[in-house]
Design an enzyme around this catalytic site. Structure first.
Site, short mmCIF file in Angstrom:
data_model
loop_
_atom_site.label_atom_id
_atom_site.label_comp_id
_atom_site.label_asym_id
_atom_site.label_seq_id
_atom_site.Cartn_x
_atom_site.Cartn_y
_atom_site.Cartn_z
N PRO A 1 0.68 -0.95 -0.08
CA PRO A 1 0.04 0.04 0.14
C PRO A 1 0.95 1.30 0.05
CG PRO A 1 -0.11 -1.10 2.03
CD PRO A 1 0.68 -2.16 1.35
N ASP B 1 -10.87 1.75 -23.81
CA ASP B 1 -11.19 1.50 -22.40
C ASP B 1 -11.12 2.83 -21.68
OD1 ASP B 1 -11.83 -1.17 -22.58
OD2 ASP B 1 -9.99 -1.94 -21.86
N GLU C 1 2.27 -8.07 8.94
CA GLU C 1 2.40 -6.60 9.33
C GLU C 1 3.17 -5.81 8.14
OE1 GLU C 1 0.52 -5.20 11.35
OE2 GLU C 1 1.70 -3.23 10.89
N ARG D 1 -4.09 -8.14 -20.45
CA ARG D 1 -5.37 -8.02 -21.34
C ARG D 1 -4.83 -7.02 -22.74
NH1 ARG D 1 -8.65 -3.89 -20.89
NH2 ARG D 1 -10.74 -5.05 -21.37
N1 SAM Z 1 1.39 -2.75 7.74
C1 SAM Z 1 1.41 -2.52 6.04
C2 SAM Z 1 1.39 -1.17 5.95
O1 SAM Z 1 0.68 -0.35 6.51
O2 SAM Z 1 1.93 -0.75 4.83
C3 SAM Z 1 0.46 -3.27 5.41
C4 SAM Z 1 0.56 -4.59 5.42
S1 SAM Z 1 -0.79 -5.51 4.56
C5 SAM Z 1 -1.77 -6.25 5.91
C6 SAM Z 1 0.05 -6.99 3.96
C7 SAM Z 1 0.31 -6.86 2.50
O3 SAM Z 1 -0.71 -6.88 1.62
C8 SAM Z 1 1.17 -6.15 2.12
O4 SAM Z 1 2.59 -6.15 2.56
C9 SAM Z 1 1.14 -5.82 0.67
O5 SAM Z 1 1.99 -6.79 -0.05
C10 SAM Z 1 -0.27 -6.27 0.43
N2 SAM Z 1 -1.46 -5.13 0.33
C11 SAM Z 1 -2.16 -4.56 1.18
N3 SAM Z 1 -2.86 -3.65 0.69
C12 SAM Z 1 -2.35 -3.41 -0.60
C13 SAM Z 1 -2.57 -2.44 -1.63
N4 SAM Z 1 -3.32 -1.39 -1.28
N5 SAM Z 1 -1.70 -2.46 -2.51
C14 SAM Z 1 -0.94 -3.44 -2.82
N6 SAM Z 1 -0.66 -4.28 -1.99
C15 SAM Z 1 -1.33 -4.32 -0.88
#
Ligand code: SAM
Length: 229
Positions: free
Chosen positions: A87, A166, A114, A151
């Site tokens: 994220p 698109d 985490e 795609r």
């Molecule tokens: N504690 C982290 C933070 O606040 O940045 C979030 C960890 S999340 C529970 C676990 C994993 O889900 C991340 O390491 C990532 O690989 C994936 N993930 C979660 N949200 C995402 C998003 N919006 N875009 C891409 N990957 C995401």
């Protein structure tokens, strides 16, 4: 193109890879997709891939060892575009789908728990987020990227030009669509679409596309205005 997905949950991809456009692209050998369970590469006795954070705090952190070894096991991984989904990355956009679709080899790392040990970031070229929300793991994000990239690879969609109109392809949302019946309980299809005049239909579609973008996505509309000046 080859896409290697490093994940702790390879079975999550079963349905995704065996249906619709993804399954056809794989069958037609346009893409090859491998899900690699990086737990298999753990040196620890119980195949542990995470540990508690140095300095304390909530949650478990993905360690670097199994991910490093999984990456090394992929032939020519050095030349691949290596994407980590998080994220905290750049928000994924249609323009990246086009850009990445030109690669021969992509590796996507799905996180969990985490977060990642910070040193894992150095093994990857780019960090991508699919939006401002937090998922449990990176698998859904990896599927989003894989789908959007695949795609737009030539010959994946049967009518190859259809993705060019698109939404987002030219900073515009796509125009409305209608299909039969022409009149459903008094709800009518716009007359212009029924008269077979392709020039008028194209003009109507463009107007609708611009109007829709202006109403729904003023941020995109501003970008579109710059392209026509
Ligand atoms: N504690 C982290 C933070 O606040 O940045 C979030 C960890 S999340 C529970 C676990 C994993 O889900 C991340 O390491 C990532 O690989 C994936 N993930 C979660 N949200 C995402 C998003 N919006 N875009 C891409 N990957 C995401």
């Amino acid at each position: 193109m080859k896409i290697d997905i490093l994940t702790l949950f390879p079975r999550m991809f079963d349905g995704f890879l065996t249906e619709s456009i993804m399954s056809r692209a794989i069958e037609n050998k346009i893409v090859e997709i491998n899900c690699i369970d990086f737990r298999e590469f753990s040196n620890s006795k119980h195949k542990k891939v995470d540990d508690s954070p140095y300095g304390g705090g909530a949650g478990m952190v993905l360690g670097i060892q199994s991910i490093y070894d999984a990456l090394q096991s992929i032939p020519n991984y050095q030349e691949a575009l290596k994407i980590m989904v998080t994220p905290q990355g750049k928000t994924f956009k249609q323009e990246y789908a086009y850009e990445y679709s030109k690669q021969d080899h992509i590796i996507i790392l799905c996180g969990h728990y985490e977060g990642y040990d910070e040193r894992i970031r150095e093994l990857f070229d780019i960090e991508i987020s699919i939006g401002d929300y937090v998922l449990t793991g990176g698998e859904l994000a990896a599927m989003v990227l894989t789908d959007a990239i695949t795609r737009v690879i030539p010959n994946v969609i049967s009518n190859d030009d259809s993705h060019l109109n698109d939404s987002f392809s030219n900073h515009l949302l796509e125009h409305p669509h209608y299909t039969r019946p022409a009149d459903f309980m008094g709800k009518k299809v716009p007359e212009v679409l029924l008269n077979g005049n392709h020039k008028l239909i194209e003009e109507w579609r463009m107007d609708q596309s611009v109007k829709r973008t202006k109403e729904r996505r003023p941020d995109l509309y501003k970008k579109y205005l710059k392209t026509i000046k």
